[in-house]
Scaffold this active site. Sequence first.
Site, PDB file in Angstrom:
ATOM      1  N   HIS A  19       0.875  -1.182   0.000  1.00  0.00           N
ATOM      2  CA  HIS A  19       0.000   0.000   0.000  1.00  0.00           C
ATOM      3  C   HIS A  19       0.901   1.217   0.000  1.00  0.00           C
ATOM      4  O   HIS A  19       1.490   1.578   1.011  1.00  0.00           O
ATOM      5  CB  HIS A  19      -0.900  -0.034   1.233  1.00  0.00           C
ATOM      6  N   LYS A 166      -3.358   7.602  -4.230  1.00  0.00           N
ATOM      7  CA  LYS A 166      -2.227   8.196  -3.527  1.00  0.00           C
ATOM      8  C   LYS A 166      -1.198   8.616  -4.571  1.00  0.00           C
ATOM      9  O   LYS A 166      -0.603   7.772  -5.241  1.00  0.00           O
ATOM     10  CB  LYS A 166      -1.608   7.178  -2.569  1.00  0.00           C
ATOM     11  N   ASP A 195      -4.996  11.913  -3.020  1.00  0.00           N
ATOM     12  CA  ASP A 195      -4.339  12.300  -1.770  1.00  0.00           C
ATOM     13  C   ASP A 195      -2.857  12.479  -2.060  1.00  0.00           C
ATOM     14  O   ASP A 195      -2.183  11.553  -2.515  1.00  0.00           O
ATOM     15  CB  ASP A 195      -4.559  11.211  -0.708  1.00  0.00           C
ATOM     16  N   GLU A 221      -6.729  16.016  -1.587  1.00  0.00           N
ATOM     17  CA  GLU A 221      -6.429  15.972  -0.155  1.00  0.00           C
ATOM     18  C   GLU A 221      -4.979  16.363   0.119  1.00  0.00           C
ATOM     19  O   GLU A 221      -4.056  15.825  -0.492  1.00  0.00           O
ATOM     20  CB  GLU A 221      -6.703  14.562   0.380  1.00  0.00           C
ATOM     21  N   ASP A 246      -5.867  17.386   5.931  1.00  0.00           N
ATOM     22  CA  ASP A 246      -5.702  16.140   6.674  1.00  0.00           C
ATOM     23  C   ASP A 246      -4.537  16.264   7.641  1.00  0.00           C
ATOM     24  O   ASP A 246      -4.726  16.523   8.825  1.00  0.00           O
ATOM     25  CB  ASP A 246      -5.498  14.970   5.717  1.00  0.00           C
ATOM     26  N   GLU A 324     -13.402   6.388   4.594  1.00  0.00           N
ATOM     27  CA  GLU A 324     -12.300   5.597   4.048  1.00  0.00           C
ATOM     28  C   GLU A 324     -12.027   4.384   4.941  1.00  0.00           C
ATOM     29  O   GLU A 324     -10.892   3.964   5.105  1.00  0.00           O
ATOM     30  CB  GLU A 324     -11.047   6.481   3.943  1.00  0.00           C
TER      31      GLU A 324
END
Length: 371
Positions: A19, A166, A195, A221, A246, A324
Amino acid sequence: MKIRSVEVYIIDLPTIRPHQLAMHTIVEQTIILARVMDEEGAEGWAEVATIGGASYGEGTPEAIKVNIDTYIAPLIIGKNPVHYDKIMHEVSLNVRGNNFAKAVVESAIVDLVARRRNIPAYELFGGQIHKSLPVAWTLASGDTNKDIEEAKESLHQKRHNIFKLKIGKGNPYKNVEHVLKIIEAVGDQARITVDVNQAWDETTATYCIEALQEGGVSMVEQPLPAWDNEGMSRLTDRFKVPIMADESLNSLQDSFQIAKHRAGNSFALKICKHGGMTQTKKVAAIAEGVGFGLYGGTMIESSLGTAICAQLYSTIPKFEFGTELFGPLLFKENITLNEIKYENYEIIIPDGPGFGMEIDMEKVKHFSRGL
Protein backbone atom coordinates in the site's frame (compact mmCIF):
# COMPACT_ATOMS: atom_id res chain seq x y z
CA MET A 1 -16.60 0.60 39.48
CA LYS A 2 -13.01 1.83 39.17
CA ILE A 3 -10.26 1.30 36.59
CA ARG A 4 -7.80 -1.29 37.83
CA SER A 5 -5.31 -1.70 34.98
CA VAL A 6 -4.22 -0.55 31.52
CA GLU A 7 -2.34 -2.85 29.14
CA VAL A 8 -0.86 -1.85 25.78
CA TYR A 9 0.12 -4.18 22.93
CA ILE A 10 2.04 -3.38 19.75
CA ILE A 11 0.83 -5.58 16.87
CA ASP A 12 2.27 -6.00 13.37
CA LEU A 13 -0.25 -7.25 10.79
CA PRO A 14 0.67 -8.24 7.21
CA THR A 15 -1.29 -6.70 4.32
CA ILE A 16 -2.64 -8.47 1.23
CA ARG A 17 -0.60 -6.20 -1.08
CA PRO A 18 1.81 -3.26 -0.81
CA HIS A 19 0.00 0.00 0.00
CA GLN A 20 2.01 2.93 -1.37
CA LEU A 21 1.90 6.38 0.23
CA ALA A 22 4.14 9.39 -0.30
CA MET A 23 6.21 8.71 2.83
CA HIS A 24 6.04 4.93 3.15
CA THR A 25 4.87 1.70 1.50
CA ILE A 26 2.89 -0.51 3.87
CA VAL A 27 3.48 -4.26 3.64
CA GLU A 28 3.01 -4.77 7.39
CA GLN A 29 0.88 -2.37 9.42
CA THR A 30 1.57 -1.54 13.04
CA ILE A 31 -1.40 -1.13 15.35
CA ILE A 32 -1.54 -0.36 19.06
CA LEU A 33 -4.12 -2.06 21.25
CA ALA A 34 -5.15 -0.91 24.71
CA ARG A 35 -7.08 -2.98 27.24
CA VAL A 36 -8.63 -1.18 30.23
CA MET A 37 -9.95 -3.40 33.02
CA ASP A 38 -12.05 -2.47 36.05
CA GLU A 39 -11.99 -3.92 39.56
CA GLU A 40 -14.74 -6.40 38.74
CA GLY A 41 -12.80 -7.82 35.77
CA ALA A 42 -14.83 -6.19 32.99
CA GLU A 43 -12.67 -4.92 30.14
CA GLY A 44 -12.71 -2.50 27.24
CA TRP A 45 -10.53 -2.67 24.13
CA ALA A 46 -9.42 -0.05 21.62
CA GLU A 47 -7.01 0.42 18.74
CA VAL A 48 -5.09 3.10 16.91
CA ALA A 49 -2.78 2.56 13.93
CA THR A 50 0.40 4.30 12.81
CA ILE A 51 2.11 4.45 9.42
CA GLY A 52 5.79 3.82 8.79
CA GLY A 53 7.18 4.34 12.28
CA ALA A 54 8.07 8.03 12.43
CA SER A 55 7.56 8.74 8.70
CA TYR A 56 3.93 9.90 9.02
CA GLY A 57 4.00 11.68 12.36
CA GLU A 58 5.69 12.02 15.72
CA GLY A 59 3.57 9.39 17.46
CA THR A 60 5.58 6.23 16.91
CA PRO A 61 4.15 2.91 18.16
CA GLU A 62 6.91 2.58 20.74
CA ALA A 63 6.38 6.11 22.04
CA ILE A 64 2.61 5.59 22.29
CA LYS A 65 3.11 2.52 24.48
CA VAL A 66 5.80 4.08 26.69
CA ASN A 67 3.84 7.28 27.24
CA ILE A 68 0.65 5.40 28.12
CA ASP A 69 2.48 3.07 30.51
CA THR A 70 4.54 5.83 32.12
CA TYR A 71 2.41 8.96 32.10
CA ILE A 72 -1.24 8.28 31.21
CA ALA A 73 -2.03 5.02 33.00
CA PRO A 74 -1.18 6.38 36.49
CA LEU A 75 -3.63 9.25 35.88
CA ILE A 76 -6.59 6.96 35.16
CA ILE A 77 -6.05 4.06 37.58
CA GLY A 78 -8.64 4.23 40.35
CA LYS A 79 -10.96 6.54 38.40
CA ASN A 80 -14.60 5.80 37.59
CA PRO A 81 -14.67 5.03 33.84
CA VAL A 82 -18.19 6.46 33.51
CA HIS A 83 -16.57 9.88 33.81
CA TYR A 84 -14.37 9.32 30.75
CA ASP A 85 -14.68 12.94 29.57
CA LYS A 86 -13.49 14.26 32.94
CA ILE A 87 -10.70 11.66 33.01
CA MET A 88 -9.41 12.69 29.59
CA HIS A 89 -9.60 16.38 30.50
CA GLU A 90 -7.35 15.68 33.48
CA VAL A 91 -5.01 13.70 31.24
CA SER A 92 -4.83 16.64 28.81
CA LEU A 93 -3.79 18.96 31.66
CA ASN A 94 -0.87 16.69 32.54
CA VAL A 95 0.21 15.24 29.17
CA ARG A 96 1.03 17.47 26.20
CA GLY A 97 0.30 16.27 22.68
CA ASN A 98 0.32 12.46 22.43
CA ASN A 99 -3.03 12.47 20.63
CA PHE A 100 -2.73 8.86 19.47
CA ALA A 101 -2.05 7.68 23.01
CA LYS A 102 -4.95 9.70 24.39
CA ALA A 103 -7.28 8.44 21.68
CA VAL A 104 -6.65 4.74 22.28
CA VAL A 105 -6.99 5.14 26.07
CA GLU A 106 -10.24 7.12 25.82
CA SER A 107 -11.73 4.64 23.35
CA ALA A 108 -10.86 1.68 25.58
CA ILE A 109 -12.60 3.39 28.51
CA VAL A 110 -15.64 4.09 26.31
CA ASP A 111 -15.76 0.42 25.25
CA LEU A 112 -15.62 -0.64 28.91
CA VAL A 113 -18.46 1.71 29.92
CA ALA A 114 -20.68 0.74 26.99
CA ARG A 115 -20.13 -2.98 27.62
CA ARG A 116 -20.99 -2.57 31.30
CA ARG A 117 -24.25 -0.90 30.21
CA ASN A 118 -24.80 -3.47 27.42
CA ILE A 119 -25.21 -0.75 24.78
CA PRO A 120 -23.33 0.17 21.59
CA ALA A 121 -20.71 2.85 22.18
CA TYR A 122 -22.46 5.24 19.80
CA GLU A 123 -25.24 5.62 22.39
CA LEU A 124 -22.71 7.50 24.53
CA PHE A 125 -22.19 10.07 21.75
CA GLY A 126 -25.73 11.12 20.94
CA GLY A 127 -27.00 7.97 19.29
CA GLN A 128 -26.84 6.54 15.80
CA ILE A 129 -27.85 8.63 12.77
CA HIS A 130 -26.53 6.26 10.08
CA LYS A 131 -26.76 2.46 9.97
CA SER A 132 -24.22 2.43 7.13
CA LEU A 133 -21.86 4.88 5.42
CA PRO A 134 -20.25 5.06 1.94
CA VAL A 135 -16.76 3.64 1.99
CA ALA A 136 -13.93 4.48 -0.43
CA TRP A 137 -11.12 2.19 -1.51
CA THR A 138 -7.57 3.43 -2.01
CA LEU A 139 -5.90 2.41 -5.26
CA ALA A 140 -2.27 2.47 -4.18
CA SER A 141 -0.37 -0.14 -6.20
CA GLY A 142 1.34 2.56 -8.28
CA ASP A 143 0.55 0.63 -11.47
CA THR A 144 -2.18 2.12 -13.69
CA ASN A 145 -3.40 -1.14 -15.19
CA LYS A 146 -3.47 -2.89 -11.82
CA ASP A 147 -5.38 0.01 -10.28
CA ILE A 148 -7.94 0.01 -13.10
CA GLU A 149 -8.42 -3.74 -12.75
CA GLU A 150 -8.79 -3.39 -8.97
CA ALA A 151 -11.35 -0.60 -9.36
CA LYS A 152 -13.41 -2.55 -11.88
CA GLU A 153 -13.47 -5.60 -9.62
CA SER A 154 -14.62 -3.48 -6.65
CA LEU A 155 -17.42 -2.01 -8.77
CA HIS A 156 -18.44 -5.48 -9.96
CA GLN A 157 -18.65 -6.71 -6.36
CA LYS A 158 -20.57 -3.55 -5.34
CA ARG A 159 -17.99 -2.99 -2.62
CA HIS A 160 -16.70 0.49 -3.56
CA ASN A 161 -17.67 3.24 -5.99
CA ILE A 162 -15.43 5.91 -4.48
CA PHE A 163 -11.72 5.55 -5.20
CA LYS A 164 -8.80 7.50 -3.77
CA LEU A 165 -5.42 7.58 -5.48
CA LYS A 166 -2.23 8.20 -3.53
CA ILE A 167 -0.15 10.41 -5.83
CA GLY A 168 2.46 11.99 -3.57
CA LYS A 169 5.34 9.69 -4.53
CA GLY A 170 7.27 10.01 -7.79
CA ASN A 171 6.85 12.40 -10.71
CA PRO A 172 3.79 14.62 -10.06
CA TYR A 173 3.00 15.08 -13.74
CA LYS A 174 3.12 11.35 -14.48
CA ASN A 175 0.95 10.79 -11.42
CA VAL A 176 -1.65 13.19 -12.84
CA GLU A 177 -1.62 11.22 -16.11
CA HIS A 178 -2.11 8.05 -14.03
CA VAL A 179 -5.19 9.56 -12.36
CA LEU A 180 -6.69 10.79 -15.63
CA LYS A 181 -6.34 7.34 -17.22
CA ILE A 182 -8.23 5.80 -14.30
CA ILE A 183 -10.96 8.43 -14.56
CA GLU A 184 -11.24 7.61 -18.27
CA ALA A 185 -11.60 3.92 -17.46
CA VAL A 186 -14.10 4.04 -14.54
CA GLY A 187 -15.06 7.67 -14.01
CA ASP A 188 -18.57 7.18 -15.38
CA GLN A 189 -19.26 4.63 -12.62
CA ALA A 190 -17.26 6.03 -9.70
CA ARG A 191 -16.06 9.13 -7.92
CA ILE A 192 -12.27 9.66 -7.97
CA THR A 193 -10.32 11.59 -5.33
CA VAL A 194 -6.58 12.06 -4.83
CA ASP A 195 -4.34 12.30 -1.77
CA VAL A 196 -0.97 13.99 -2.10
CA ASN A 197 0.14 13.44 1.52
CA GLN A 198 1.87 16.88 1.67
CA ALA A 199 4.26 16.04 -1.18
CA TRP A 200 3.89 19.08 -3.49
CA ASP A 201 5.06 22.66 -3.36
CA GLU A 202 2.61 25.39 -4.32
CA THR A 203 3.86 25.75 -7.91
CA THR A 204 3.52 22.04 -8.58
CA ALA A 205 0.13 21.94 -6.87
CA THR A 206 -1.20 24.83 -8.96
CA TYR A 207 -0.35 23.10 -12.22
CA CYS A 208 -1.45 19.63 -11.17
CA ILE A 209 -4.72 20.60 -9.48
CA GLU A 210 -5.76 22.54 -12.58
CA ALA A 211 -5.26 19.42 -14.70
CA LEU A 212 -7.00 17.22 -12.13
CA GLN A 213 -9.95 19.61 -11.85
CA GLU A 214 -10.39 19.67 -15.62
CA GLY A 215 -10.11 15.88 -15.68
CA GLY A 216 -12.98 15.39 -13.24
CA VAL A 217 -11.32 14.67 -9.87
CA SER A 218 -13.84 15.32 -7.08
CA MET A 219 -11.46 16.22 -4.23
CA VAL A 220 -7.74 16.90 -3.59
CA GLU A 221 -6.43 15.97 -0.15
CA GLN A 222 -3.53 17.78 1.56
CA PRO A 223 -1.51 18.86 -1.50
CA LEU A 224 0.91 21.02 0.54
CA PRO A 225 2.97 20.43 3.72
CA ALA A 226 1.03 20.62 6.97
CA TRP A 227 2.69 23.90 7.95
CA ASP A 228 1.70 25.76 4.76
CA ASN A 229 -1.75 27.08 5.65
CA GLU A 230 -1.25 30.21 3.56
CA GLY A 231 -0.53 28.14 0.48
CA MET A 232 -3.56 25.95 1.19
CA SER A 233 -5.68 29.11 1.42
CA ARG A 234 -4.49 30.31 -1.99
CA LEU A 235 -5.24 26.93 -3.59
CA THR A 236 -8.69 26.86 -1.97
CA ASP A 237 -9.49 30.29 -3.39
CA ARG A 238 -8.13 29.44 -6.83
CA PHE A 239 -9.91 26.15 -7.56
CA LYS A 240 -13.48 24.89 -7.53
CA VAL A 241 -12.49 21.32 -6.66
CA PRO A 242 -12.60 20.87 -2.86
CA ILE A 243 -9.23 21.04 -1.06
CA MET A 244 -9.17 18.79 1.99
CA ALA A 245 -7.10 19.32 5.13
CA ASP A 246 -5.70 16.14 6.67
CA GLU A 247 -2.15 16.22 8.05
CA SER A 248 -2.57 19.93 8.83
CA LEU A 249 -5.69 19.14 10.88
CA ASN A 250 -4.80 17.65 14.24
CA SER A 251 -6.05 19.56 17.26
CA LEU A 252 -9.35 21.33 17.83
CA GLN A 253 -7.38 24.57 17.56
CA ASP A 254 -6.05 23.51 14.14
CA SER A 255 -9.59 23.02 12.92
CA PHE A 256 -10.56 26.52 14.01
CA GLN A 257 -7.57 28.13 12.31
CA ILE A 258 -8.10 26.19 9.08
CA ALA A 259 -11.76 27.17 9.03
CA LYS A 260 -10.99 30.83 9.87
CA HIS A 261 -8.39 31.20 7.12
CA ARG A 262 -9.95 28.72 4.66
CA ALA A 263 -6.75 26.71 4.48
CA GLY A 264 -8.86 24.06 2.78
CA ASN A 265 -12.64 23.81 2.64
CA SER A 266 -13.19 20.26 3.89
CA PHE A 267 -11.91 18.16 6.79
CA ALA A 268 -10.60 14.60 7.02
CA LEU A 269 -11.63 13.32 10.45
CA LYS A 270 -9.35 10.86 12.24
CA ILE A 271 -10.00 9.98 15.87
CA CYS A 272 -6.35 9.24 16.59
CA LYS A 273 -5.16 12.59 15.21
CA HIS A 274 -7.68 14.62 17.17
CA GLY A 275 -6.93 12.91 20.48
CA GLY A 276 -10.07 10.85 20.92
CA MET A 277 -13.75 10.44 20.17
CA THR A 278 -14.91 13.44 22.19
CA GLN A 279 -12.45 15.78 20.49
CA THR A 280 -13.38 14.42 17.06
CA LYS A 281 -17.03 15.32 17.61
CA LYS A 282 -15.91 18.88 18.40
CA VAL A 283 -13.85 19.08 15.19
CA ALA A 284 -16.87 17.85 13.23
CA ALA A 285 -19.01 20.53 14.85
CA ILE A 286 -16.62 23.25 13.69
CA ALA A 287 -16.83 21.88 10.14
CA GLU A 288 -20.63 21.86 10.31
CA GLY A 289 -20.67 25.41 11.67
CA VAL A 290 -18.66 26.82 8.74
CA GLY A 291 -20.21 24.61 6.05
CA PHE A 292 -17.14 22.45 5.37
CA GLY A 293 -17.57 18.94 3.97
CA LEU A 294 -16.41 15.93 6.00
CA TYR A 295 -14.52 12.77 5.12
CA GLY A 296 -14.34 9.89 7.58
CA GLY A 297 -10.63 9.17 7.43
CA THR A 298 -8.54 6.18 8.40
CA MET A 299 -5.01 5.37 9.51
CA ILE A 300 -5.48 1.85 8.06
CA GLU A 301 -6.88 0.39 11.26
CA SER A 302 -7.85 -3.26 11.57
CA SER A 303 -11.36 -4.41 12.46
CA LEU A 304 -11.46 -2.99 16.01
CA GLY A 305 -10.15 0.46 15.09
CA THR A 306 -12.46 0.56 12.09
CA ALA A 307 -15.45 -0.26 14.32
CA ILE A 308 -14.50 2.59 16.66
CA CYS A 309 -14.41 5.07 13.78
CA ALA A 310 -17.59 3.71 12.20
CA GLN A 311 -19.55 3.95 15.43
CA LEU A 312 -18.49 7.54 16.07
CA TYR A 313 -19.01 8.59 12.45
CA SER A 314 -22.50 7.10 12.60
CA THR A 315 -23.42 9.86 15.10
CA ILE A 316 -22.31 12.73 12.80
CA PRO A 317 -25.04 14.10 10.50
CA LYS A 318 -23.31 14.24 7.11
CA PHE A 319 -20.22 12.97 5.30
CA GLU A 320 -20.14 14.73 1.94
CA PHE A 321 -17.10 12.72 0.84
CA GLY A 322 -18.01 9.41 2.46
CA THR A 323 -15.53 7.48 4.58
CA GLU A 324 -12.30 5.60 4.05
CA LEU A 325 -12.92 2.76 6.49
CA PHE A 326 -11.59 -0.03 4.29
CA GLY A 327 -8.78 -1.09 6.66
CA PRO A 328 -9.93 -4.63 7.47
CA LEU A 329 -10.07 -5.46 3.76
CA LEU A 330 -6.34 -4.75 3.42
CA PHE A 331 -5.15 -7.22 6.07
CA LYS A 332 -4.36 -10.89 5.69
CA GLU A 333 -5.38 -11.42 9.33
CA ASN A 334 -7.45 -9.55 11.92
CA ILE A 335 -7.45 -9.48 15.70
CA THR A 336 -11.20 -9.90 16.26
CA LEU A 337 -13.35 -13.01 16.13
CA ASN A 338 -16.06 -11.21 14.14
CA GLU A 339 -15.64 -9.15 10.99
CA ILE A 340 -16.74 -5.77 9.68
CA LYS A 341 -19.47 -6.08 7.03
CA TYR A 342 -19.44 -4.26 3.68
CA GLU A 343 -22.51 -4.21 1.42
CA ASN A 344 -23.67 -2.13 -1.56
CA TYR A 345 -20.68 0.22 -1.51
CA GLU A 346 -21.08 0.92 2.22
CA ILE A 347 -19.70 -0.14 5.58
CA ILE A 348 -22.33 -1.50 7.96
CA ILE A 349 -22.04 0.13 11.38
CA PRO A 350 -21.24 -2.62 13.94
CA ASP A 351 -23.84 -3.23 16.62
CA GLY A 352 -23.56 -4.94 19.95
CA PRO A 353 -22.13 -3.93 23.31
CA GLY A 354 -19.23 -1.50 23.18
CA PHE A 355 -17.78 -1.28 19.70
CA GLY A 356 -19.41 -4.57 18.79
CA MET A 357 -16.15 -6.47 18.24
CA GLU A 358 -14.81 -9.50 20.12
CA ILE A 359 -11.05 -9.73 20.58
CA ASP A 360 -9.22 -12.87 19.42
CA MET A 361 -6.56 -13.20 22.13
CA GLU A 362 -4.75 -15.95 20.23
CA LYS A 363 -4.23 -13.56 17.31
CA VAL A 364 -3.22 -10.76 19.66
CA LYS A 365 -0.57 -12.99 21.23
CA HIS A 366 0.59 -14.30 17.83
CA PHE A 367 1.13 -10.89 16.25
CA SER A 368 2.24 -8.94 19.35
CA ARG A 369 5.82 -7.86 19.79
CA GLY A 370 7.45 -9.49 22.77
CA LEU A 371 4.65 -11.95 23.60
